[in-house]
Design a protein around this motif. Sequence first.
Motif, PDB file in Angstrom:
ATOM      1  N   SER A  60      -9.753 -24.984  -6.424  1.00 21.66           N
ATOM      2  CA  SER A  60     -11.205 -25.019  -6.329  1.00 21.66           C
ATOM      3  C   SER A  60     -11.709 -23.621  -6.004  1.00 21.66           C
ATOM      4  O   SER A  60     -11.096 -22.896  -5.220  1.00 21.66           O
ATOM      5  N   VAL A  61     -12.819 -23.259  -6.621  1.00 21.70           N
ATOM      6  CA  VAL A  61     -13.409 -21.934  -6.441  1.00 21.70           C
ATOM      7  C   VAL A  61     -14.799 -22.090  -5.843  1.00 21.70           C
ATOM      8  O   VAL A  61     -15.598 -22.897  -6.322  1.00 21.70           O
ATOM      9  N   VAL A  62     -15.084 -21.310  -4.805  1.00 22.58           N
ATOM     10  CA  VAL A  62     -16.418 -21.285  -4.193  1.00 22.58           C
ATOM     11  C   VAL A  62     -16.834 -19.829  -4.031  1.00 22.58           C
ATOM     12  O   VAL A  62     -16.178 -19.071  -3.303  1.00 22.58           O
ATOM     13  N   TRP A  63     -17.903 -19.419  -4.719  1.00 26.03           N
ATOM     14  CA  TRP A  63     -18.423 -18.070  -4.571  1.00 26.03           C
ATOM     15  C   TRP A  63     -19.254 -17.988  -3.298  1.00 26.03           C
ATOM     16  O   TRP A  63     -20.080 -18.858  -3.029  1.00 26.03           O
ATOM     17  N   MET A  64     -19.048 -16.928  -2.523  1.00 24.51           N
ATOM     18  CA  MET A  64     -19.712 -16.769  -1.236  1.00 24.51           C
ATOM     19  C   MET A  64     -21.097 -16.125  -1.431  1.00 24.51           C
ATOM     20  O   MET A  64     -21.227 -14.891  -1.478  1.00 24.51           O
ATOM     21  N   VAL A  65     -22.117 -16.971  -1.567  1.00 26.19           N
ATOM     22  CA  VAL A  65     -23.491 -16.525  -1.769  1.00 26.19           C
ATOM     23  C   VAL A  65     -24.261 -16.768  -0.471  1.00 26.19           C
ATOM     24  O   VAL A  65     -24.346 -17.914  -0.011  1.00 26.19           O
ATOM     25  N   PRO A  66     -24.822 -15.716   0.153  1.00 30.84           N
ATOM     26  CA  PRO A  66     -25.525 -15.908   1.431  1.00 30.84           C
ATOM     27  C   PRO A  66     -26.704 -16.849   1.303  1.00 30.84           C
ATOM     28  O   PRO A  66     -27.474 -16.792   0.349  1.00 30.84           O
ATOM     29  N   GLY A  67     -26.820 -17.755   2.278  1.00 29.73           N
ATOM     30  CA  GLY A  67     -27.895 -18.733   2.272  1.00 29.73           C
ATOM     31  C   GLY A  67     -27.643 -19.922   1.384  1.00 29.73           C
ATOM     32  O   GLY A  67     -28.428 -20.866   1.364  1.00 29.73           O
ATOM     33  N   GLU A  68     -26.527 -19.907   0.652  1.00 29.91           N
ATOM     34  CA  GLU A  68     -26.215 -21.024  -0.252  1.00 29.91           C
ATOM     35  C   GLU A  68     -24.856 -21.626   0.069  1.00 29.91           C
ATOM     36  O   GLU A  68     -24.752 -22.815   0.371  1.00 29.91           O
ATOM     37  N   THR A  69     -23.807 -20.815  -0.006  1.00 32.12           N
ATOM     38  CA  THR A  69     -22.459 -21.309   0.300  1.00 32.12           C
ATOM     39  C   THR A  69     -21.876 -20.657   1.544  1.00 32.12           C
ATOM     40  O   THR A  69     -20.762 -20.997   1.951  1.00 32.12           O
ATOM     41  N   ARG A  70     -22.570 -19.722   2.127  1.00 29.27           N
ATOM     42  CA  ARG A  70     -22.164 -19.140   3.413  1.00 29.27           C
ATOM     43  C   ARG A  70     -23.402 -18.769   4.217  1.00 29.27           C
ATOM     44  O   ARG A  70     -24.499 -18.607   3.661  1.00 29.27           O
ATOM     45  N   LEU A  71     -23.217 -18.627   5.530  1.00 26.94           N
ATOM     46  CA  LEU A  71     -24.326 -18.246   6.392  1.00 26.94           C
ATOM     47  C   LEU A  71     -24.659 -16.773   6.197  1.00 26.94           C
ATOM     48  O   LEU A  71     -23.756 -15.945   6.011  1.00 26.94           O
ATOM     49  N   PRO A  72     -25.927 -16.407   6.235  1.00 27.13           N
ATOM     50  CA  PRO A  72     -26.295 -14.989   6.133  1.00 27.13           C
ATOM     51  C   PRO A  72     -25.741 -14.204   7.325  1.00 27.13           C
ATOM     52  O   PRO A  72     -25.661 -14.717   8.443  1.00 27.13           O
ATOM     53  N   CYS A  73     -25.342 -12.956   7.057  1.00 31.63           N
ATOM     54  CA  CYS A  73     -24.838 -12.110   8.151  1.00 31.63           C
ATOM     55  C   CYS A  73     -25.962 -11.660   9.066  1.00 31.63           C
ATOM     56  O   CYS A  73     -25.746 -11.433  10.259  1.00 31.63           O
ATOM     57  N   THR A  74     -27.167 -11.517   8.530  1.00 31.59           N
ATOM     58  CA  THR A  74     -28.346 -11.169   9.314  1.00 31.59           C
ATOM     59  C   THR A  74     -29.475 -12.124   8.950  1.00 31.59           C
ATOM     60  O   THR A  74     -29.424 -12.795   7.909  1.00 31.59           O
ATOM     61  N   ALA A  75     -30.483 -12.178   9.785  1.00 37.36           N
ATOM     62  CA  ALA A  75     -31.572 -13.130   9.567  1.00 37.36           C
ATOM     63  C   ALA A  75     -32.324 -12.857   8.267  1.00 37.36           C
ATOM     64  O   ALA A  75     -32.845 -13.789   7.638  1.00 37.36           O
ATOM     65  N   ASP A  76     -32.373 -11.587   7.840  1.00 34.68           N
ATOM     66  CA  ASP A  76     -33.135 -11.241   6.645  1.00 34.68           C
ATOM     67  C   ASP A  76     -32.255 -10.960   5.424  1.00 34.68           C
ATOM     68  O   ASP A  76     -32.740 -10.422   4.425  1.00 34.68           O
ATOM     69  N   GLU A  77     -30.971 -11.308   5.501  1.00 34.26           N
ATOM     70  CA  GLU A  77     -30.087 -11.047   4.360  1.00 34.26           C
ATOM     71  C   GLU A  77     -30.458 -11.937   3.178  1.00 34.26           C
ATOM     72  O   GLU A  77     -30.623 -13.155   3.309  1.00 34.26           O
ATOM     73  N   GLN A  78     -30.586 -11.335   2.013  1.00 31.64           N
ATOM     74  CA  GLN A  78     -30.861 -12.052   0.775  1.00 31.64           C
ATOM     75  C   GLN A  78     -29.760 -11.743  -0.235  1.00 31.64           C
ATOM     76  O   GLN A  78     -29.190 -10.654  -0.236  1.00 31.64           O
ATOM     77  N   ALA A  79     -29.493 -12.700  -1.085  1.00 32.50           N
ATOM     78  CA  ALA A  79     -28.409 -12.554  -2.053  1.00 32.50           C
ATOM     79  C   ALA A  79     -28.807 -11.576  -3.158  1.00 32.50           C
ATOM     80  O   ALA A  79     -29.883 -11.705  -3.752  1.00 32.50           O
ATOM     81  N   LEU A  80     -27.936 -10.600  -3.428  1.00 31.46           N
ATOM     82  CA  LEU A  80     -28.151  -9.698  -4.555  1.00 31.46           C
ATOM     83  C   LEU A  80     -27.718 -10.340  -5.859  1.00 31.46           C
ATOM     84  O   LEU A  80     -28.239  -9.995  -6.920  1.00 31.46           O
ATOM     85  N   PHE A  81     -26.767 -11.279  -5.787  1.00 28.65           N
ATOM     86  CA  PHE A  81     -26.205 -11.869  -6.991  1.00 28.65           C
ATOM     87  C   PHE A  81     -26.405 -13.382  -7.001  1.00 28.65           C
ATOM     88  O   PHE A  81     -26.426 -14.027  -5.950  1.00 28.65           O
ATOM     89  N   SER A  82     -26.553 -13.909  -8.184  1.00 28.37           N
ATOM     90  CA  SER A  82     -26.514 -15.356  -8.376  1.00 28.37           C
ATOM     91  C   SER A  82     -25.383 -15.658  -9.353  1.00 28.37           C
ATOM     92  O   SER A  82     -25.149 -14.896 -10.297  1.00 28.37           O
ATOM     93  N   VAL A  83     -24.670 -16.759  -9.096  1.00 22.84           N
ATOM     94  CA  VAL A  83     -23.500 -17.122  -9.887  1.00 22.84           C
ATOM     95  C   VAL A  83     -23.653 -18.550 -10.372  1.00 22.84           C
ATOM     96  O   VAL A  83     -24.102 -19.433  -9.626  1.00 22.84           O
ATOM     97  N   TYR A  84     -23.282 -18.768 -11.627  1.00 21.37           N
ATOM     98  CA  TYR A  84     -23.275 -20.135 -12.163  1.00 21.37           C
ATOM     99  C   TYR A  84     -21.995 -20.354 -12.963  1.00 21.37           C
ATOM    100  O   TYR A  84     -21.666 -19.538 -13.822  1.00 21.37           O
ATOM    101  N   PRO A  85     -21.268 -21.447 -12.653  1.00 17.96           N
ATOM    102  CA  PRO A  85     -21.467 -22.340 -11.503  1.00 17.96           C
ATOM    103  C   PRO A  85     -21.010 -21.666 -10.214  1.00 17.96           C
ATOM    104  O   PRO A  85     -20.086 -20.845 -10.232  1.00 17.96           O
ATOM    105  N   VAL A  86     -21.635 -22.025  -9.110  1.00 16.77           N
ATOM    106  CA  VAL A  86     -21.294 -21.388  -7.851  1.00 16.77           C
ATOM    107  C   VAL A  86     -19.985 -21.935  -7.294  1.00 16.77           C
ATOM    108  O   VAL A  86     -19.317 -21.268  -6.500  1.00 16.77           O
TER     109      VAL A  86
END
Length: 238
Positions: A60-86
């Motif tokens: 099984s593969v899970v891409w680590m996308v902040p705010g989606e599949t992992r917690l953000p490292c900082t309160a204002d961290e936003q994902a630079l990348f989007s992956v499909y399927p995640v």
Amino acid sequence: STRAPQSATAAFLELLLPMDSSLRDVTVYPADLDFGACSTMSTSDKQIVTLSNRTSQKVSVVWMVPGETRLPCTADEQALFSVYPVQCDIKPRSSVEFTVSFRAQFESNYEGEALEAVVFQKINRTFRLVKLSQFTPPWTVAIRGMGHTMGSTRNDPRLDILETSVRFRACCAGDRSYQVAMLQNPGDTQISYCIMPPVDATDSEGAGSTTPSMVGGAAGGAMEEVPFRAWPMQGIIP
């Protein structure tokens, strides 16, 4: 028992082993993505990344996308990348293609980071399906992506190479020797870098050639790759 710390040689070997090497159980290609000029108003053109499972078990593969599949490292961290399927499953000795896009966060800036994926054997998803003695630790694979929003803005990057001449210690044929070179950005704007293919220093015209060098002259015809490799191949320097 306590696991012994990884030696420096083992760490360098792991870093410099290509991500699509046949020695790896899980490979990814390409390992570096350059999205070029982008806009903060929309996502970039999509690029395809292929992840291959070379083992005999479904993973099984899970891409680590902040705010989606992992917690953000900082309160204002936003994902630079989007992956499909995640996330998805990959059958034994099979490959799956993932679509990656880039969304810049700031104007007149270079941006980039590592995008990681955690890969684990499907049977390990619950302790009820596997014995502790048969548990296989997960793998982490990473690709590097970058883009910029400089547009028509003129940018004269400043870069200091602290070691202009890298000398390796003597070693036997087939052995590996490692050195560390530092790139430093003394300016006030982030810059991007990309390591180009090695140049053949034996080029008689002095211009250099990025094609593999000939061993034994025209009569021999044996090909030998330039014996240098660097990591990371591209990135952003604050």
